[in-house]
Scaffold this active site. Structure first.
Site, PDB file in Angstrom:
ATOM      1  N   LYS A  78      46.674  28.872  86.365  1.00 26.47           N
ATOM      2  CA  LYS A  78      47.766  29.836  86.507  1.00 26.47           C
ATOM      3  C   LYS A  78      48.466  29.840  87.871  1.00 26.47           C
ATOM      4  CE  LYS A  78      47.979  31.461  82.514  1.00 26.47           C
ATOM      5  NZ  LYS A  78      48.403  30.151  82.006  1.00 26.47           N
ATOM      6  N   TYR A 122      46.872  31.560  77.963  1.00 30.53           N
ATOM      7  CA  TYR A 122      46.876  30.196  78.496  1.00 30.53           C
ATOM      8  C   TYR A 122      48.286  29.595  78.480  1.00 30.53           C
ATOM      9  CZ  TYR A 122      44.951  25.738  79.906  1.00 30.53           C
ATOM     10  OH  TYR A 122      44.659  24.606  80.633  1.00 30.53           O
ATOM     11  N   TYR A 130      37.156  22.258  78.707  1.00 30.64           N
ATOM     12  CA  TYR A 130      36.506  23.215  79.621  1.00 30.64           C
ATOM     13  C   TYR A 130      35.071  23.380  79.137  1.00 30.64           C
ATOM     14  CZ  TYR A 130      41.137  24.699  81.354  1.00 30.64           C
ATOM     15  OH  TYR A 130      42.388  24.745  81.930  1.00 30.64           O
ATOM     16  N   PRO A 153      41.252  28.421  89.740  1.00 29.94           N
ATOM     17  CA  PRO A 153      42.029  27.475  88.930  1.00 29.94           C
ATOM     18  C   PRO A 153      41.660  27.413  87.449  1.00 29.94           C
ATOM     19  CG  PRO A 153      40.499  26.302  90.379  1.00 29.94           C
ATOM     20  CD  PRO A 153      40.429  27.740  90.753  1.00 29.94           C
ATOM     21  N   HIS A 195      50.737  19.453  75.424  1.00 24.54           N
ATOM     22  CA  HIS A 195      49.402  19.710  74.878  1.00 24.54           C
ATOM     23  C   HIS A 195      49.470  20.944  73.988  1.00 24.54           C
ATOM     24  CE1 HIS A 195      46.567  17.241  77.637  1.00 24.54           C
ATOM     25  NE2 HIS A 195      47.693  16.601  77.388  1.00 24.54           N
TER      26      HIS A 195
HETATM   27  P1  RFL Z   1      51.539  26.016  98.645  1.00 25.65           P
HETATM   28  O1  RFL Z   1      51.510  24.897  97.657  1.00 25.65           O
HETATM   29  O2  RFL Z   1      50.300  26.351  99.374  1.00 25.65           O
HETATM   30  O3  RFL Z   1      52.723  25.717  99.667  1.00 25.65           O
HETATM   31  C1  RFL Z   1      52.890  26.476 100.844  1.00 25.65           C
HETATM   32  C2  RFL Z   1      53.528  25.601 101.890  1.00 25.65           C
HETATM   33  O4  RFL Z   1      53.742  26.354 103.075  1.00 25.65           O
HETATM   34  C3  RFL Z   1      53.370  25.555 104.199  1.00 25.65           C
HETATM   35  N1  RFL Z   1      53.045  26.465 105.305  1.00 25.65           N
HETATM   36  C4  RFL Z   1      53.918  26.791 106.277  1.00 25.65           C
HETATM   37  N2  RFL Z   1      55.170  26.416 106.496  1.00 25.65           N
HETATM   38  C5  RFL Z   1      55.795  26.934 107.559  1.00 25.65           C
HETATM   39  N3  RFL Z   1      55.209  27.799 108.409  1.00 25.65           N
HETATM   40  C6  RFL Z   1      53.943  28.207 108.246  1.00 25.65           C
HETATM   41  N4  RFL Z   1      53.382  29.061 109.069  1.00 25.65           N
HETATM   42  C7  RFL Z   1      53.246  27.703 107.126  1.00 25.65           C
HETATM   43  N5  RFL Z   1      51.998  27.890 106.634  1.00 25.65           N
HETATM   44  C8  RFL Z   1      51.896  27.137 105.538  1.00 25.65           C
HETATM   45  C9  RFL Z   1      52.214  24.728 103.703  1.00 25.65           C
HETATM   46  O5  RFL Z   1      52.049  23.529 104.489  1.00 25.65           O
HETATM   47  C10 RFL Z   1      52.638  24.427 102.262  1.00 25.65           C
HETATM   48  O6  RFL Z   1      53.363  23.227 102.148  1.00 25.65           O
HETATM   49  O7  RFL Z   1      52.011  27.384  97.940  1.00 25.65           O
HETATM   50  P2  RFL Z   1      53.122  27.603  96.793  1.00 25.65           P
HETATM   51  O8  RFL Z   1      54.366  26.826  97.072  1.00 25.65           O
HETATM   52  O9  RFL Z   1      53.195  29.056  96.577  1.00 25.65           O
HETATM   53  O10 RFL Z   1      52.475  26.893  95.493  1.00 25.65           O
HETATM   54  C11 RFL Z   1      51.301  27.400  94.899  1.00 25.65           C
HETATM   55  C12 RFL Z   1      50.516  26.277  94.224  1.00 25.65           C
HETATM   56  O11 RFL Z   1      50.363  25.223  95.156  1.00 25.65           O
HETATM   57  C13 RFL Z   1      49.132  26.747  93.733  1.00 25.65           C
HETATM   58  O12 RFL Z   1      49.214  28.030  93.162  1.00 25.65           O
HETATM   59  C14 RFL Z   1      48.535  25.788  92.678  1.00 25.65           C
HETATM   60  O13 RFL Z   1      48.306  24.511  93.201  1.00 25.65           O
HETATM   61  C15 RFL Z   1      47.220  26.339  92.134  1.00 25.65           C
HETATM   62  N6  RFL Z   1      46.560  25.420  91.189  1.00 25.65           N
HETATM   63  C16 RFL Z   1      46.971  25.343  89.868  1.00 25.65           C
HETATM   64  N7  RFL Z   1      48.027  26.065  89.444  1.00 25.65           N
HETATM   65  C17 RFL Z   1      48.465  25.943  88.150  1.00 25.65           C
HETATM   66  O14 RFL Z   1      49.429  26.633  87.773  1.00 25.65           O
HETATM   67  N8  RFL Z   1      47.884  25.071  87.249  1.00 25.65           N
HETATM   68  C18 RFL Z   1      46.826  24.302  87.606  1.00 25.65           C
HETATM   69  O15 RFL Z   1      46.378  23.493  86.794  1.00 25.65           O
HETATM   70  C19 RFL Z   1      46.295  24.438  88.956  1.00 25.65           C
HETATM   71  N9  RFL Z   1      45.257  23.701  89.367  1.00 25.65           N
HETATM   72  C20 RFL Z   1      45.490  24.620  91.627  1.00 25.65           C
HETATM   73  C21 RFL Z   1      44.851  23.776  90.682  1.00 25.65           C
HETATM   74  C22 RFL Z   1      45.056  24.636  92.966  1.00 25.65           C
HETATM   75  C23 RFL Z   1      43.990  23.846  93.363  1.00 25.65           C
HETATM   76  N10 RFL Z   1      43.630  23.903  94.738  1.00 25.65           N
HETATM   77  C24 RFL Z   1      43.236  22.804  95.498  1.00 25.65           C
HETATM   78  C25 RFL Z   1      43.835  25.121  95.497  1.00 25.65           C
HETATM   79  C26 RFL Z   1      43.782  22.983  91.054  1.00 25.65           C
HETATM   80  C27 RFL Z   1      43.329  23.033  92.392  1.00 25.65           C
HETATM   81  C28 RFL Z   1      42.130  22.180  92.716  1.00 25.65           C
HETATM   82  C1  PHB Z   2      44.167  19.990  86.772  1.00 25.05           C
HETATM   83  O1  PHB Z   2      44.508  19.092  85.983  1.00 25.05           O
HETATM   84  O2  PHB Z   2      44.138  19.818  87.994  1.00 25.05           O
HETATM   85  C2  PHB Z   2      43.757  21.316  86.225  1.00 25.05           C
HETATM   86  C3  PHB Z   2      43.907  21.563  84.870  1.00 25.05           C
HETATM   87  C4  PHB Z   2      43.515  22.780  84.338  1.00 25.05           C
HETATM   88  C5  PHB Z   2      42.960  23.743  85.166  1.00 25.05           C
HETATM   89  C6  PHB Z   2      42.836  23.500  86.528  1.00 25.05           C
HETATM   90  C7  PHB Z   2      43.228  22.279  87.060  1.00 25.05           C
HETATM   91  O3  PHB Z   2      42.554  24.916  84.628  1.00 25.05           O
END
Ligand code: RFL
Ligand code: PHB
Length: 389
Positions: free
Chosen positions: A296, A384, A200, A292, A72
């Site tokens: 990042k 971004y 957005y 989100p 993108h």
């Molecule tokens: P995670 O993914 O939370 O993984 C941590 C893992 O640790 C396990 N765990 C344990 N394991 C052993 N012992 C314990 N005591 C434990 N406690 C927990 C958990 O089960 C899990 O499997 O953290 P990690 O690996 O640091 O990854 C981070 C990312 O997942 C997170 O930052 C992103 O998903 C955030 N995020 C986005 N990030 C982006 O860069 N671009 C995006 O577009 C974006 N969109 C989003 C997002 C997060 C969202 N939610 C639901 C929070 C959109 C959403 C809706």
């Molecule tokens: C997504 O596709 O889940 C998404 C994309 C951009 C954002 C957050 C989430 O800023």
């Protein structure tokens, strides 16, 4: 059991550091509280910075992303019925990749299987001990039996609710937090995306985001009050609300269908310092959370993993511990800047219950400035696409 680096958490941070270390000949064990199926069913990030893409390639897991991901070169901002585009490529010479976190995690598990790395799932009562000594260990229960892994270092990659961060004594740990007074209701649907770039939208009914995973898989979000539940949002209500928040041209083009996933996530900014205590190193959501809006979270996890893997590889190569000693400062410098961007874009695009007429006019003035100023657009684009590592 013994390993060189014990990785707590089998999400993207833990798997990625495991893969980079494996390629450098360093032995790891990954401990994950949940089943693999559970980890792979989580729908999260969708936008990857170049830094993360490069890291995945270096880890040997970039092929499918390069084949199936979508480049993108810009994004659309909408407000007050108007829309304008931020051209990342023209403004910064860079772009982002749309490829789901679910796919990244899948590719990392496949690579770990192929490498023969040990991953223990569905373990309980994880405790990290002795990280302030030369002989750390991680204890846990598996199928009811107590187990212990002795190691040189612990990588705390267990997300916001994990045990790693809390292992750092309260007297040492500093925490900074902002909880936003709303959440995001997200829907995944097997329909073609409404636009070929993300949109957005700032709207008086609240923020909306149109995103995607591929040609026939769309991801949409609307801002909702914190006490809303998924049960109160049948698909028809979601689609009506999304349409109401989008400019008419886009709302008319929206193709709706049954949701295949629906969830509400609260929005929070959180940073814990330091990210290292003795032989324990925090990475990803274990140390910081961003709202989100700036996409990042996963990308910050990636920069942490870049710094951490580089430091551990230097240690085992006999190149000294300078990078390990600097890890927390290097990682945090980038974390604070990305947190600032995420906070600022969240503040610009959402309706806050207490923003009042003045806050409303401030948003309008900033959006107007963004629409007409190349300098303002460049600042947004630079953040971004991702600040350099
Ligand atoms: P995670 O993914 O939370 O993984 C941590 C893992 O640790 C396990 N765990 C344990 N394991 C052993 N012992 C314990 N005591 C434990 N406690 C927990 C958990 O089960 C899990 O499997 O953290 P990690 O690996 O640091 O990854 C981070 C990312 O997942 C997170 O930052 C992103 O998903 C955030 N995020 C986005 N990030 C982006 O860069 N671009 C995006 O577009 C974006 N969109 C989003 C997002 C997060 C969202 N939610 C639901 C929070 C959109 C959403 C809706
Ligand atoms: C997504 O596709 O889940 C998404 C994309 C951009 C954002 C957050 C989430 O800023």
């Amino acid at each position: 059991m013994r390993t060189q680096v014990c990785i707590v958490g089998g999400g993207p941070s833990g798997l990625l550091v495991g893969q980079l270390l494996h390629r450098a000949g360093i032995d790891t064990i990954v401990l994950e509280r949940r089943s693999r199926a559970h980890v792979l069913a989580r729908i999260r990030a969708g936008v990857l910075e170049d830094g993360l893409c490069d890291l995945l390639r270096r880890a040997g897991v970039g092929d499918r992303m390069d084949r199936e991901g979508f480049r993108h070169t810009g994004t659309v901002l909408a407000a007050a019925g108007r829309e304008f585009r931020i051209d990342f490529q023209a403004l910064t010479g860079r772009s982002v990749m749309v490829y789901g976190q679910t796919e990244v995690t899948h590719d990392l598990y496949a690579a770990r299987d192929e490498a023969g790395g040990t991953t223990l799932h569905e373990i309980d009562d994880v405790a990290i001990e002795g990280v302030d000594t030369a002989a750390p260990a991680v204890t846990f229960r598996q199928n009811g039996a107590a187990r212990r892994i002795a190691c040189d270092f612990v990588a705390g990659c267990d997300g916001f609710h994990g045990v790693s961060r809390r292992t750092i004594p309260r007297a040492v740990r500093r925490e900074y937090e902002r909880v936003y007074p709303f959440g995001w209701l997200g829907v995944l649907s097997e329909t073609p995306p409404v636009n070929d770039e993300l949109i957005y939208a700032n709207h008086e009914r609240g923020f909306a985001l149109c995103s995607m995973r591929h040609e026939n898989l769309s991801r949409y979000y609307v801002q909702v009050p914190l006490d809303d539940s998924v049960a109160g949002w049948p698909d028809s209500r979601f689609w009506d609300e999304l349409r109401a928040r989008l400019p008419a041209r886009i709302a008319e083009a929206l193709v709706t269908g049954p949701s295949v996933e629906k969830s509400i996530a609260p929005l929070r900014s959180f940073i814990a310092e330091p990210m290292r205590w003795g032989r324990l190193f925090l990475a990803g959501d274990a140390a910081h959370i961003v709202p989100p809006t700036g996409a990042k979270g996963l990308n910050l996890a990636a920069s942490d993993i870049h710094y951490l893997s580089e430091a551990l590889i230097a240690h085992y190569a006999g190149d000294g511990d300078g990078l390990l000693d600097n890890y927390s400062d290097r990682a945090l410098a980038r974390v604070w800047k990305a947190s600032r961007f995420s906070w600022s874009l969240t503040t610009l695009m959402h309706r806050f219950p207490d923003q009042g007429a003045f806050g409303q006019r401030m948003q309008e003035a900033e959006l107007n400035w963004l629409e007409h100023s190349t300098a303002a657009q460049t600042a947004l684009a630079e953040n971004y696409v991702g600040l350099p590592y």
